[in-house]
Write a protein that holds these residues in place. Structure first.
Motif, PDB file in Angstrom:
ATOM      1  N   GLN A  99      40.940  33.299 -27.489  1.00 15.13           N
ATOM      2  CA  GLN A  99      40.196  33.212 -28.744  1.00 15.13           C
ATOM      3  C   GLN A  99      39.517  31.983 -28.840  1.00 15.13           C
ATOM      4  O   GLN A  99      40.030  30.820 -28.350  1.00 15.13           O
ATOM      5  N   SER A 121      33.461  38.473 -34.793  1.00 13.41           N
ATOM      6  CA  SER A 121      34.900  38.569 -34.190  1.00 13.41           C
ATOM      7  C   SER A 121      35.880  39.599 -34.756  1.00 13.41           C
ATOM      8  O   SER A 121      35.584  40.337 -35.460  1.00 13.41           O
ATOM      9  N   GLY A 122      36.787  39.526 -33.765  1.00 11.68           N
ATOM     10  CA  GLY A 122      38.015  40.609 -34.565  1.00 11.68           C
ATOM     11  C   GLY A 122      37.403  42.053 -34.653  1.00 11.68           C
ATOM     12  O   GLY A 122      36.888  42.780 -33.958  1.00 11.68           O
ATOM     13  N   ALA A 123      37.897  42.626 -35.894  1.00 11.42           N
ATOM     14  CA  ALA A 123      37.514  44.005 -36.114  1.00 11.42           C
ATOM     15  C   ALA A 123      36.534  44.352 -36.257  1.00 11.42           C
ATOM     16  O   ALA A 123      35.795  45.315 -35.875  1.00 11.42           O
ATOM     17  N   THR A 134      34.762  44.756 -32.865  1.00 10.34           N
ATOM     18  CA  THR A 134      35.326  45.964 -32.307  1.00 10.34           C
ATOM     19  C   THR A 134      34.387  47.070 -32.820  1.00 10.34           C
ATOM     20  O   THR A 134      34.046  47.988 -32.188  1.00 10.34           O
ATOM     21  N   PRO A 149      35.208  36.724 -26.741  1.00  6.43           N
ATOM     22  CA  PRO A 149      35.832  36.952 -28.192  1.00  6.43           C
ATOM     23  C   PRO A 149      34.977  36.750 -29.275  1.00  6.43           C
ATOM     24  O   PRO A 149      35.336  37.418 -30.419  1.00  6.43           O
TER      25      PRO A 149
END
Ligand SMILES: Cc1cc2nc3c(=O)[nH]c(=O)nc-3n(C[C@H](O)[C@H](O)[C@H](O)COP(=O)(O)O)c2cc1C
Length: 244
Positions: free
Chosen positions: A26, A57-59, A62, A138
Protein backbone atom coordinates in the motif's frame (compact mmCIF):
# COMPACT_ATOMS: atom_id res chain seq x y z
CA UNK A 1 24.13 35.16 -7.60
CA UNK A 2 22.37 32.46 -9.65
CA UNK A 3 20.35 29.84 -7.79
CA UNK A 4 22.03 26.56 -6.86
CA UNK A 5 21.38 23.58 -9.16
CA UNK A 6 18.63 21.17 -8.07
CA UNK A 7 20.49 17.94 -7.33
CA UNK A 8 18.08 15.19 -8.46
CA UNK A 9 15.90 16.66 -11.15
CA UNK A 10 17.67 14.97 -14.07
CA UNK A 11 17.81 11.59 -12.37
CA UNK A 12 14.07 11.61 -11.78
CA UNK A 13 13.41 12.69 -15.39
CA UNK A 14 15.65 9.98 -16.83
CA UNK A 15 14.51 7.22 -14.48
CA UNK A 16 10.77 7.77 -14.82
CA UNK A 17 9.20 5.17 -17.04
CA UNK A 18 5.69 3.87 -17.40
CA UNK A 19 5.28 1.01 -14.95
CA UNK A 20 2.63 -1.58 -15.74
CA UNK A 21 3.03 -4.09 -12.90
CA UNK A 22 3.12 -3.18 -9.22
CA UNK A 23 3.76 -4.77 -5.85
CA UNK A 24 0.72 -5.13 -3.61
CA UNK A 25 2.30 -2.88 -0.94
CA UNK A 26 0.00 0.00 0.00
CA UNK A 27 0.95 3.67 -0.33
CA UNK A 28 0.21 5.78 2.71
CA UNK A 29 -2.22 8.64 2.42
CA UNK A 30 0.50 10.91 3.79
CA UNK A 31 2.85 10.01 0.90
CA UNK A 32 0.12 10.58 -1.69
CA UNK A 33 -0.58 13.95 -0.12
CA UNK A 34 3.11 14.85 -0.25
CA UNK A 35 3.27 13.96 -3.95
CA UNK A 36 0.21 16.04 -4.82
CA UNK A 37 1.41 18.83 -2.56
CA UNK A 38 4.66 18.99 -4.56
CA UNK A 39 2.88 18.73 -7.91
CA UNK A 40 0.73 21.77 -7.15
CA UNK A 41 3.88 23.84 -7.68
CA UNK A 42 3.59 23.05 -11.40
CA UNK A 43 3.44 26.20 -13.50
CA UNK A 44 0.20 27.12 -15.28
CA UNK A 45 -0.89 29.92 -17.57
CA UNK A 46 -1.50 33.04 -15.42
CA UNK A 47 -1.36 30.70 -12.41
CA UNK A 48 -4.82 29.33 -13.17
CA UNK A 49 -4.03 25.87 -11.68
CA UNK A 50 -6.89 24.20 -13.55
CA UNK A 51 -6.15 20.59 -12.49
CA UNK A 52 -8.40 18.35 -10.43
CA UNK A 53 -7.42 14.89 -9.23
CA UNK A 54 -9.40 12.14 -7.53
CA UNK A 55 -7.42 9.58 -5.54
CA UNK A 56 -9.04 6.14 -5.62
CA UNK A 57 -8.05 3.16 -3.52
CA UNK A 58 -9.49 0.28 -1.50
CA UNK A 59 -13.12 -0.66 -2.01
CA UNK A 60 -13.82 2.38 -4.22
CA UNK A 61 -11.07 1.32 -6.63
CA UNK A 62 -12.31 -2.27 -6.68
CA UNK A 63 -15.84 -1.07 -7.44
CA UNK A 64 -14.71 1.24 -10.22
CA UNK A 65 -12.59 -1.48 -11.81
CA UNK A 66 -15.37 -4.05 -11.56
CA UNK A 67 -17.88 -1.68 -13.10
CA UNK A 68 -15.58 -0.98 -16.07
CA UNK A 69 -14.86 -4.71 -16.48
CA UNK A 70 -18.59 -5.31 -16.68
CA UNK A 71 -19.04 -2.63 -19.36
CA UNK A 72 -16.00 -3.94 -21.29
CA UNK A 73 -17.70 -7.32 -21.51
CA UNK A 74 -21.00 -5.79 -22.60
CA UNK A 75 -19.57 -3.25 -25.07
CA UNK A 76 -16.41 -4.67 -26.69
CA UNK A 77 -16.66 -2.15 -29.55
CA UNK A 78 -15.71 0.74 -27.25
CA UNK A 79 -12.04 -0.01 -27.61
CA UNK A 80 -12.00 -0.18 -31.41
CA UNK A 81 -10.14 2.54 -33.31
CA UNK A 82 -7.07 4.63 -32.71
CA UNK A 83 -8.46 7.09 -30.21
CA UNK A 84 -8.12 6.07 -26.62
CA UNK A 85 -10.34 8.86 -25.48
CA UNK A 86 -14.10 9.12 -25.27
CA UNK A 87 -14.91 12.75 -24.66
CA UNK A 88 -12.03 14.15 -26.64
CA UNK A 89 -9.73 12.96 -29.41
CA UNK A 90 -6.24 12.16 -28.24
CA UNK A 91 -4.87 11.26 -31.67
CA UNK A 92 -5.49 12.32 -35.25
CA UNK A 93 -7.59 9.81 -37.16
CA UNK A 94 -6.03 8.41 -39.28
CA UNK A 95 -2.74 8.63 -37.44
CA UNK A 96 0.09 9.94 -39.60
CA UNK A 97 3.80 9.24 -39.69
CA UNK A 98 6.10 9.33 -37.82
CA UNK A 99 3.63 9.02 -34.92
CA UNK A 100 1.99 5.84 -36.12
CA UNK A 101 5.31 3.97 -36.30
CA UNK A 102 6.35 5.16 -32.86
CA UNK A 103 3.02 4.07 -31.41
CA UNK A 104 3.28 0.65 -33.06
CA UNK A 105 6.83 0.16 -31.87
CA UNK A 106 6.03 0.72 -28.20
CA UNK A 107 2.90 -1.44 -28.52
CA UNK A 108 4.78 -4.33 -30.10
CA UNK A 109 7.61 -4.11 -27.56
CA UNK A 110 5.06 -4.21 -24.76
CA UNK A 111 3.09 -7.14 -26.17
CA UNK A 112 6.32 -9.04 -26.85
CA UNK A 113 7.38 -8.55 -23.23
CA UNK A 114 4.04 -10.05 -22.19
CA UNK A 115 4.53 -13.02 -24.53
CA UNK A 116 1.64 -11.98 -26.77
CA UNK A 117 2.01 -12.85 -30.46
CA UNK A 118 1.17 -10.29 -33.15
CA UNK A 119 -2.45 -10.76 -34.16
CA UNK A 120 -3.55 -12.51 -30.96
CA UNK A 121 -6.52 -10.26 -30.39
CA UNK A 122 -7.92 -12.01 -27.33
CA UNK A 123 -4.60 -11.81 -25.47
CA UNK A 124 -4.09 -8.17 -26.58
CA UNK A 125 -7.52 -7.28 -25.28
CA UNK A 126 -6.79 -8.96 -21.95
CA UNK A 127 -3.53 -7.03 -21.73
CA UNK A 128 -5.31 -3.75 -22.54
CA UNK A 129 -7.82 -4.66 -19.84
CA UNK A 130 -5.08 -4.40 -17.23
CA UNK A 131 -5.37 -0.64 -17.68
CA UNK A 132 -8.76 -0.85 -16.05
CA UNK A 133 -7.28 -2.43 -12.92
CA UNK A 134 -4.68 0.35 -12.75
CA UNK A 135 -2.21 -2.46 -13.54
CA UNK A 136 -2.93 -3.71 -9.99
CA UNK A 137 -1.38 -0.61 -8.43
CA UNK A 138 -2.81 0.11 -4.98
CA UNK A 139 -3.73 3.66 -5.96
CA UNK A 140 -5.49 5.09 -8.98
CA UNK A 141 -5.62 8.77 -9.85
CA UNK A 142 -8.26 10.30 -12.11
CA UNK A 143 -7.57 13.73 -13.60
CA UNK A 144 -10.34 16.06 -14.71
CA UNK A 145 -10.58 19.56 -16.15
CA UNK A 146 -13.51 21.91 -16.38
CA UNK A 147 -15.14 21.52 -19.78
CA UNK A 148 -15.19 25.28 -20.43
CA UNK A 149 -11.40 25.49 -20.36
CA UNK A 150 -9.29 25.80 -23.49
CA UNK A 151 -6.17 24.12 -24.86
CA UNK A 152 -3.92 26.17 -22.61
CA UNK A 153 -5.35 24.47 -19.55
CA UNK A 154 -4.70 21.08 -21.15
CA UNK A 155 -1.04 22.11 -21.42
CA UNK A 156 -1.16 22.99 -17.73
CA UNK A 157 -2.67 19.63 -16.85
CA UNK A 158 0.09 17.89 -18.82
CA UNK A 159 2.71 19.68 -16.79
CA UNK A 160 0.86 18.74 -13.61
CA UNK A 161 0.77 15.09 -14.68
CA UNK A 162 4.52 15.02 -15.20
CA UNK A 163 5.00 16.79 -11.88
CA UNK A 164 3.03 14.05 -10.13
CA UNK A 165 5.10 11.39 -11.90
CA UNK A 166 8.40 13.05 -11.00
CA UNK A 167 7.38 13.70 -7.39
CA UNK A 168 6.34 10.04 -7.13
CA UNK A 169 9.90 9.05 -8.06
CA UNK A 170 11.19 11.10 -5.14
CA UNK A 171 9.25 8.79 -2.80
CA UNK A 172 10.40 5.62 -4.59
CA UNK A 173 7.03 5.25 -6.28
CA UNK A 174 6.20 4.69 -9.91
CA UNK A 175 3.36 5.58 -12.21
CA UNK A 176 1.73 4.99 -15.55
CA UNK A 177 -0.35 7.77 -17.09
CA UNK A 178 -3.50 6.27 -18.56
CA UNK A 179 -5.54 7.87 -21.28
CA UNK A 180 -7.44 4.57 -21.37
CA UNK A 181 -9.75 5.67 -18.56
CA UNK A 182 -11.21 8.39 -20.78
CA UNK A 183 -12.96 5.71 -22.85
CA UNK A 184 -15.04 4.84 -19.82
CA UNK A 185 -15.58 8.45 -18.75
CA UNK A 186 -19.29 7.81 -18.13
CA UNK A 187 -18.56 4.96 -15.72
CA UNK A 188 -15.75 6.88 -14.01
CA UNK A 189 -18.05 9.89 -13.70
CA UNK A 190 -20.80 7.84 -12.11
CA UNK A 191 -18.58 5.92 -9.69
CA UNK A 192 -16.65 8.98 -8.53
CA UNK A 193 -19.45 11.58 -8.66
CA UNK A 194 -17.63 13.78 -11.21
CA UNK A 195 -19.81 16.70 -12.30
CA UNK A 196 -20.95 16.93 -15.95
CA UNK A 197 -19.03 20.20 -16.24
CA UNK A 198 -15.74 18.28 -15.99
CA UNK A 199 -13.98 16.24 -18.68
CA UNK A 200 -12.41 12.98 -17.52
CA UNK A 201 -9.00 13.51 -19.13
CA UNK A 202 -7.00 10.51 -17.97
CA UNK A 203 -6.03 8.26 -15.11
CA UNK A 204 -2.75 7.22 -13.55
CA UNK A 205 -1.59 4.10 -11.73
CA UNK A 206 0.54 4.81 -8.64
CA UNK A 207 2.43 2.32 -6.51
CA UNK A 208 5.68 0.47 -5.90
CA UNK A 209 7.04 -1.06 -9.11
CA UNK A 210 7.45 -4.80 -9.54
CA UNK A 211 10.73 -4.75 -11.44
CA UNK A 212 10.68 -8.55 -11.87
CA UNK A 213 7.69 -8.21 -14.20
CA UNK A 214 8.93 -8.46 -17.82
CA UNK A 215 6.55 -5.68 -18.92
CA UNK A 216 8.53 -3.26 -16.77
CA UNK A 217 11.84 -4.12 -18.38
CA UNK A 218 11.05 -2.46 -21.72
CA UNK A 219 12.13 1.11 -22.27
CA UNK A 220 10.29 3.14 -24.86
CA UNK A 221 12.77 4.47 -27.42
CA UNK A 222 13.32 8.19 -27.90
CA UNK A 223 14.21 10.12 -31.02
CA UNK A 224 17.58 11.91 -31.02
CA UNK A 225 17.76 15.63 -30.31
CA UNK A 226 18.36 16.71 -33.91
CA UNK A 227 15.02 15.24 -35.03
CA UNK A 228 13.00 17.70 -32.94
CA UNK A 229 15.26 20.60 -31.92
CA UNK A 230 16.66 23.34 -34.10
CA UNK A 231 19.13 25.96 -32.96
CA UNK A 232 19.04 29.41 -34.56
CA UNK A 233 21.74 31.90 -33.67
CA UNK A 234 22.12 33.75 -36.96
CA UNK A 235 19.48 35.63 -38.96
CA UNK A 236 17.86 33.21 -41.43
CA UNK A 237 18.20 33.95 -45.14
CA UNK A 238 14.65 34.14 -46.46
CA UNK A 239 13.73 33.53 -50.09
CA UNK A 240 13.96 36.66 -52.22
CA UNK A 241 15.86 38.70 -49.69
CA UNK A 242 19.55 39.08 -49.10
CA UNK A 243 20.91 39.01 -45.65
CA UNK A 244 23.64 41.55 -45.12
C1 LIG B 1 -1.34 11.35 -21.14
C2 LIG B 1 -0.81 9.95 -21.29
C3 LIG B 1 -1.69 8.90 -21.43
C4 LIG B 1 -1.20 7.58 -21.50
N1 LIG B 1 -2.09 6.55 -21.56
C5 LIG B 1 -1.65 5.27 -21.44
C6 LIG B 1 -2.57 4.19 -21.30
O1 LIG B 1 -3.79 4.37 -21.33
N2 LIG B 1 -2.07 2.95 -21.12
C7 LIG B 1 -0.72 2.70 -21.08
O2 LIG B 1 -0.34 1.54 -20.89
N3 LIG B 1 0.18 3.71 -21.22
C8 LIG B 1 -0.26 4.98 -21.38
N4 LIG B 1 0.65 6.03 -21.46
C9 LIG B 1 2.09 5.75 -21.37
C10 LIG B 1 2.81 5.91 -22.70
O3 LIG B 1 2.59 4.78 -23.50
C11 LIG B 1 4.30 6.09 -22.39
O4 LIG B 1 4.49 7.30 -21.69
C12 LIG B 1 5.17 6.12 -23.65
O5 LIG B 1 5.10 4.91 -24.34
C13 LIG B 1 6.63 6.42 -23.27
O6 LIG B 1 7.10 5.45 -22.38
P1 LIG B 1 7.64 5.79 -20.93
O7 LIG B 1 6.55 6.51 -20.19
O8 LIG B 1 7.95 4.46 -20.30
O9 LIG B 1 8.85 6.64 -21.08
C14 LIG B 1 0.20 7.34 -21.46
C15 LIG B 1 1.07 8.43 -21.38
C16 LIG B 1 0.58 9.71 -21.30
C17 LIG B 1 1.56 10.85 -21.16
Amino acid sequence: MPRHPSPNALAALLERQSIRAFQPEQVSRHTIEQILDAARYAPSGTNTQPWHVIVVSGAAKTRLCEHVAQVRRAEPEREAGANVAGEYRYYSDPMTEPYLSRRRRVGWDMYRSLGIAKGDRAASRDAAGRNYRFFDAPVGLIFTLERVLEKGSWIDLGIFLQSVMIAARHYGLDTCAQGAWARYHDIVRKELAIPDGHVVVCGMALGYADMHAPVNTIRAQREPLDTFARFVDQPLATKGSTVA
